[in-house]
Scaffold this motif. Structure first.
Motif, PDB file in Angstrom:
ATOM      1  N   LYS A 134      -7.138 -23.026 119.697  1.00 56.87           N
ATOM      2  CA  LYS A 134      -8.317 -24.135 119.583  1.00 56.87           C
ATOM      3  C   LYS A 134      -9.110 -23.321 118.298  1.00 56.87           C
ATOM      4  CE  LYS A 134      -9.604 -25.736 124.036  1.00 56.87           C
ATOM      5  NZ  LYS A 134     -10.391 -25.748 125.224  1.00 56.87           N
ATOM      6  N   PRO A 135      -9.636 -24.698 117.403  1.00 54.59           N
ATOM      7  CA  PRO A 135     -10.423 -24.213 116.205  1.00 54.59           C
ATOM      8  C   PRO A 135     -11.541 -23.405 116.618  1.00 54.59           C
ATOM      9  CG  PRO A 135     -10.293 -26.515 116.367  1.00 54.59           C
ATOM     10  CD  PRO A 135      -9.730 -26.031 117.726  1.00 54.59           C
ATOM     11  N   ARG A 136     -11.864 -22.188 115.641  1.00 53.73           N
ATOM     12  CA  ARG A 136     -13.169 -21.552 116.021  1.00 53.73           C
ATOM     13  C   ARG A 136     -13.652 -21.438 114.536  1.00 53.73           C
ATOM     14  NH1 ARG A 136      -8.816 -16.971 116.134  1.00 53.73           N
ATOM     15  NH2 ARG A 136      -9.467 -15.929 114.117  1.00 53.73           N
ATOM     16  N   GLN A 137     -15.194 -21.288 114.748  1.00 54.67           N
ATOM     17  CA  GLN A 137     -15.597 -21.237 113.313  1.00 54.67           C
ATOM     18  C   GLN A 137     -16.029 -19.764 112.771  1.00 54.67           C
ATOM     19  OE1 GLN A 137     -17.246 -23.685 112.110  1.00 54.67           O
ATOM     20  NE2 GLN A 137     -17.931 -22.748 110.452  1.00 54.67           N
ATOM     21  N   ILE A 138     -15.615 -19.434 111.693  1.00 57.71           N
ATOM     22  CA  ILE A 138     -15.699 -18.194 110.965  1.00 57.71           C
ATOM     23  C   ILE A 138     -17.142 -18.008 109.952  1.00 57.71           C
ATOM     24  CG2 ILE A 138     -14.143 -16.529 109.498  1.00 57.71           C
ATOM     25  CD1 ILE A 138     -12.900 -17.206 112.071  1.00 57.71           C
ATOM     26  N   GLU A 139     -17.764 -17.001 110.246  1.00 55.21           N
ATOM     27  CA  GLU A 139     -19.106 -16.805 109.622  1.00 55.21           C
ATOM     28  C   GLU A 139     -18.513 -16.417 108.380  1.00 55.21           C
ATOM     29  OE1 GLU A 139     -22.363 -15.107 111.242  1.00 55.21           O
ATOM     30  OE2 GLU A 139     -21.958 -15.930 113.257  1.00 55.21           O
ATOM     31  N   ILE A 140     -19.303 -16.901 107.152  1.00 55.29           N
ATOM     32  CA  ILE A 140     -19.086 -16.100 106.010  1.00 55.29           C
ATOM     33  C   ILE A 140     -19.943 -14.758 105.975  1.00 55.29           C
ATOM     34  CG2 ILE A 140     -19.652 -16.376 103.351  1.00 55.29           C
ATOM     35  CD1 ILE A 140     -19.449 -19.356 103.870  1.00 55.29           C
ATOM     36  N   GLY A 141     -19.213 -13.644 105.292  1.00 56.11           N
ATOM     37  CA  GLY A 141     -19.625 -12.500 105.764  1.00 56.11           C
ATOM     38  C   GLY A 141     -19.250 -11.485 106.608  1.00 56.11           C
ATOM     39  N   SER A 142     -18.442 -12.142 107.621  1.00 53.86           N
ATOM     40  CA  SER A 142     -18.128 -11.563 108.928  1.00 53.86           C
ATOM     41  C   SER A 142     -16.964 -10.520 108.479  1.00 53.86           C
ATOM     42  CB  SER A 142     -17.527 -12.366 109.722  1.00 53.86           C
ATOM     43  OG  SER A 142     -16.487 -13.044 109.474  1.00 53.86           O
ATOM     44  N   ARG A 143     -16.989  -9.536 109.160  1.00 55.41           N
ATOM     45  CA  ARG A 143     -15.855  -8.451 109.010  1.00 55.41           C
ATOM     46  C   ARG A 143     -14.829  -8.531 110.306  1.00 55.41           C
ATOM     47  NH1 ARG A 143     -16.663  -5.938 104.257  1.00 55.41           N
ATOM     48  NH2 ARG A 143     -19.132  -5.678 104.208  1.00 55.41           N
TER      49      ARG A 143
END
Length: 147
Positions: A134-143
């Motif tokens: 399923k699609p998931r949201q990726i935060e900008i700046g995440s490691r």
């Protein structure tokens, strides 16, 4: 007969050309007969039903099999039934010939149930997408977290 060049599609897929190869395979698919007639219904967002008109067949005469995203429905009338029945037809419009019908299923489509009623075979299916797909949201700046 026209041939379609799908090579531009291969550039559009990152890491996989699976969809383009499926389109290629579909264009080369062998022709199936039109017997028995069937409907494909959309019952919900991810729920489907295939309905086939198989008059003259019983539950014992029909076989349903799923293998590698291919749904195969086979109807076979037993030879001894035909020999024992000496019927004379003035008109024979109900075809009771053997058949094999194949449907290519999409990814993650599961066959849930099959039922036969009034000469119609109903096969219910559902697309069940696993959580990992399923699609998931990726935060900008995440490691990247390592286990």
């Amino acid at each position: 007969m026209r041939t379609i060049d799908l090579s531009p599609l291969y550039r559009s897929f990152i890491g996989s050309d699976h969809l383009a190869s499926l389109i290629d395979a579909a264009s080369r698919a062998e022709k199936q007969s039109t017997y028995p007639p069937y409907n494909i219904e959309l019952l919900g967002d991810d729920k489907y039903r295939v309905t086939m008109a198989i008059a003259g067949f019983s539950k014992d005469d029909v076989s349903i099999q799923v293998e590698e995203n291919t749904l195969t429905i086979t109807g076979t009338k037993k030879a001894e039934e035909k020999e024992n029945t000496e019927r004379k037809f003035l008109h024979k419009g109900i075809s009771e010939r053997n058949f094999e019908r194949k449907f290519q299923l999409g990814d993650h489509v599961k066959v849930l149930a099959a039922d036969m009623e009034n000469g119609l075979l109903h096969i219910d299916m559902e697309r069940v997408i696993p959580e990992a797909k399923k699609p998931r949201q990726i935060e900008i700046g995440s490691r990247l977290l390592e286990n």
